[in-house]
Write a protein that holds these residues in place. Structure first.
Motif, PDB file in Angstrom:
ATOM      1  N   UNK A   1       1.106 -37.112  22.422  1.00  0.00           N
ATOM      2  CA  UNK A   1      -0.105 -37.437  23.452  1.00  0.00           C
ATOM      3  C   UNK A   1      -1.369 -37.048  22.433  1.00  0.00           C
ATOM      4  N   UNK A   2      -1.709 -36.074  21.652  1.00  0.00           N
ATOM      5  CA  UNK A   2      -2.669 -35.762  20.816  1.00  0.00           C
ATOM      6  C   UNK A   2      -2.870 -36.877  19.774  1.00  0.00           C
ATOM      7  N   UNK A   3      -1.848 -37.292  19.322  1.00  0.00           N
ATOM      8  CA  UNK A   3      -2.196 -38.272  18.225  1.00  0.00           C
ATOM      9  C   UNK A   3      -2.689 -39.621  18.890  1.00  0.00           C
ATOM     10  N   UNK A   4      -1.895 -39.994  19.918  1.00  0.00           N
ATOM     11  CA  UNK A   4      -2.609 -41.242  20.651  1.00  0.00           C
ATOM     12  C   UNK A   4      -4.137 -40.958  21.119  1.00  0.00           C
ATOM     13  N   UNK A   5      -4.589 -39.838  21.465  1.00  0.00           N
ATOM     14  CA  UNK A   5      -5.882 -39.480  21.530  1.00  0.00           C
ATOM     15  C   UNK A   5      -6.894 -39.365  20.516  1.00  0.00           C
ATOM     16  N   UNK A   6      -6.148 -39.332  19.431  1.00  0.00           N
ATOM     17  CA  UNK A   6      -6.969 -39.390  18.079  1.00  0.00           C
ATOM     18  C   UNK A   6      -6.661 -40.555  17.089  1.00  0.00           C
ATOM     19  N   UNK A   7      -6.220 -41.747  17.961  1.00  0.00           N
ATOM     20  CA  UNK A   7      -5.634 -42.873  16.912  1.00  0.00           C
ATOM     21  C   UNK A   7      -6.875 -43.235  15.892  1.00  0.00           C
TER      22      UNK A   7
END
Length: 694
Positions: free
Chosen positions: A334-340
């Motif tokens: 989720x964090x990765x998706x939020x920091x794409x």
């Protein structure tokens, strides 16, 4: 002589159990001395390997389980074979066992005879129905050697500033140096410090030997102006302002003798690269970038994710929110998706850095270098960095790599680097090591391996304990060497092992058998088994890189003048009276100068001059190196201009500006790349390497 037993010596059962896991219960700091490890150290290491040795009963149970496991095992997790000979592990299979080998190119075989080099999948079935699967690594018997004899330059890249760099040497400077040294000096190689990605901090650790990632390079080395998209940045005014600020950082180092400030350089470059990253890639560039992403796969995604998360949560993943400490967790996804956007930014920087690294290697080869750029592989990574986070199942928790006490350091050393677990490496077919080497050989003409003895064993120090309370853990050196030989052979690249200091018997012989070159430094090459005099040049080994000094040692000028003793005295590092240290240093230098004179190597400079001058003596040192049979001769670039200061002074931290000094002349004035190219002194030294009959 045997040292006193520790207060808690290992029991007989614990000693047997440790041996089954490759954990030492003693070590020899010198041929006549054996030191026992403590039971506490051995138990802690076994715990890090997933073995319960907390009580005598647990030790007995673990010992019985390990013996049963090994007795019933058909194959180890990884089997090693060398082309032209059958894998030794197959000889232990029961008669009548059947083999199935799925090669990495998709073929299936029923025999190990004539297998091509590669990493294959092996399945063995015994007559009683037992089945085992293993990774099968097949490698050529030896590494490629340099094409003929060659000489080259050794330099710490950050220290080599040009009139275009932003306060520290960069990959544009490396490309220019390679092109000039190959064409004008006849150099066959350039050896640089590790260019691995650093751990950001306040301040960042300047040492290139404690990186965040060894697989991915650091974008701080980018030449911003050489990125093609820089020409199309929309905010030209802001980019120009950053260029001017970079120029001021350069001027501070070159004109005001300030230290190299890596953090200040990166602050400017990061903003400039952010502007550049906003420029859309053209179709051809986009295709090349897409290919890079596909080639690097999950490893790059993990690295870029760590970089993005570190911007938010800090550079030590152990202190992140619990869910983010696991790279495979739902929280991390989720964090990765939020920091794409940030993940994309860091992925783009990895690609740009890879491009400029490959361009530097091409420049060297096009300039006639048979080797090109020799990159340096650090012995480990920072425990809080990207590799330790992404590959944590392969690292031993609670352990750090170091060195045991010896004649030079009675307290031992703790390098703060988590070690790879040998069992997990074997279970994966040494995938992390293979992937690391493959990444480096994308742009390395050759590879130097720091502390190459680590392929055989490493000194593990339990967290919270001094280095004296550690012990050695053994790795499968045959498997490590097979992976190294396989990947280097695929790249056609030689390998140099840094094998200085205390080396376990048999290690140098094993490395030589596989074609790994050693490292020989003039001042250490003495007849230690005889009278201790300087070792005659004809007695040196041939399979080595021979040099006068390294980044961790005094420059040749400092050693010849004794200034290295004065420096250590000024910092309170001497363990004996100053007069005694001076006398020993002068005696050591005098013996070498006598040997140089005996061999007729001391000449006046410039067709005449004083043969006893410092410059003449430095030239004589390199004439001596040419008299040896060494396959590679390395010239420490600062020696070419009489630099007095070491780049790193072991045993210091804030007492000395390690890893932050530019190349300087004998008076301490910084010397640019352009100055070096015009330096009569450097040219004269390099001309020595081309003297007939030397």
């Amino acid at each position: 002589m045997t040292a006193p037993e520790p207060a808690d010596p290992p029991s007989e059962d614990l000693t047997r159990l440790a041996a089954l896991y490759g954990v030492a219960t003693s070590y020899s700091p010198s041929p006549d001395r054996i030191v026992a490890a403590s039971a506490t150290a051995v138990t802690s290491v076994l715990t890090a390997l997933g073995v319960d040795a907390s009580t005598p009963g647990a030790v007995r149970a673990a010992l019985a389980a390990r013996e049963r496991e090994q007795a019933g095992r058909l194959l180890p997790p990884t089997v090693v074979g060398w082309t032209g000979s059958a894998p030794a592990a197959l000889a232990g299979l029961p008669a009548g066992s059947r083999l199935r080998i799925d090669t990495e190119d998709g073929a299936t075989r029923t025999s190990a005879d004539g297998l091509p080099p590669g990493v294959h999948r092996l399945t063995a079935t015994a007559p009683d129905g037992r089945t085992a699967e293993a990774h099968l690594i097949v490698a050529p018997p030896r590494l490629p050697a340099p094409a003929g004899r060659t000489h080259g330059l050794l330099v710490q890249l950050y220290s080599l500033l040009s009139r275009r760099s932003w306060g520290m040497g960069d990959l544009g400077d490396l490309r220019e140096l390679a092109a000039w040294a190959g064409r004008s000096l006849g150099a066959g190689f350039l050896q640089v410090n590790p260019l691995h990605a650093a751990v950001p901090g306040a301040p960042t650790d300047p040492s290139p030997y404690r990186p965040s990632s060894r697989r991915f390079p650091d974008p701080v080395h980018l030449r911003v102006e050489d990125v093609p998209e820089a020409a199309y940045v929309a905010d030209r005014e802001r980019l120009h302002a950053l260029l001017e600020q970079g120029g001021r950082l350069r001027a501070a180092v070159l004109e005001k003798s300030e230290l190299i400030d890596r953090d200040a350089v990166w602050e400017l470059k990061r903003e400039a690269l952010r502007l550049i990253a906003e420029v859309p890639l053209g179709p051809g560039r986009r295709a090349a970038y897409s290919d890079f992403l596909a080639e690097q796969g999950k490893a790059l995604e993990d690295h870029a994710t760590w970089c993005a998360l570190a911007e938010v949560h800090g550079s030590d993943w152990h202190r992140w929110p619990t869910g983010l400490r696991d790279p495979r967790s739902a929280e991390t996804e989720r964090a990765r998706n939020g920091l794409l956007d940030r993940v994309e930014f860091w992925s783009r920087l990895a690609w740009l850095t890879d491009e400029q690294l490959r361009a530097a290697q091409r420049a060297g080869r096009e300039a006639g270098m048979p080797v090109g750029v020799v990159h340096d592989l650090a012995v480990g990574v920072h425990p809080g960095g990207a590799d330790a986070w992404a590959q944590q199942e392969h690292f031993a928790a609670g352990m750090s790599v170091g060195a045991p006490p010896d004649a030079f350091n009675a307290l031992g050393q703790d390098w703060g680097l988590p070690p790879w677990r040998p069992d997990r490496l074997a279970e994966s077919g040494y995938a992390p090591f293979r992937d690391l080497l493959r990444a480096l050989f994308r742009y390395a003409g050759a590879l130097r391996i720091d502390h190459v003895m680590g392929l055989f064993r490493l000194w593990w120090v339990p967290q919270g304990h001094p280095p004296t309370e550690g012990t050695y853990v053994r790795y499968d050196a045959e498997a490590m060497l097979a992976v190294l030989v396989l990947e280097a052979s695929r790249a056609g690249a030689p390998v140099i092992g840094e094998d200085l200091g205390t080396v376990e018997p048999g290690v140098r012989e094993a490395l030589r058998e596989r074609g790994v070159l050693g490292t020989s430094v003039l001042w250490f090459e003495r007849d230690w088994e005889g009278d201790g005099r300087p070792l005659p040049p004809e007695s040196w080994r041939a399979d080595c890189l021979a040099t006068a000094t390294t980044h961790d040692l005094p420059s040749t000028a400092a050693r010849l003048t004794g200034e290295h003793v004065e420096l250590r005295d000024s910092l309170g590092l001497l363990t004996r009276p100053l007069a005694q240290e001076r006398e020993e240093a002068a005696r050591d230098t005098g013996e070498w100068l006598s040997e140089l004179s005996r061999l007729g190597l001391l000449h006046g400079t410039g067709g005449g001059g004083d043969a006893s001058s410092e410059e003449a003596q430095i030239q004589a040192v390199h004439r001596f190196l040419l008299r040896t049979p060494a396959r590679m001769i390395g010239v420490w670039l600062p020696d070419g201009v009489g630099d007095r200061r070491p780049q790193n002074l072991p045993g210091t931290w804030d007492q000395y500006p390690n890893w932050r000094l530019p190349v300087a002349d004998a008076e301490g004035r910084p010397v640019t790349l352009e100055d070096l190219a015009a330096s009569p002194r450097l040219r004269a030294l390099m001309d020595v390497l081309g003297e007939p009959g030397s």
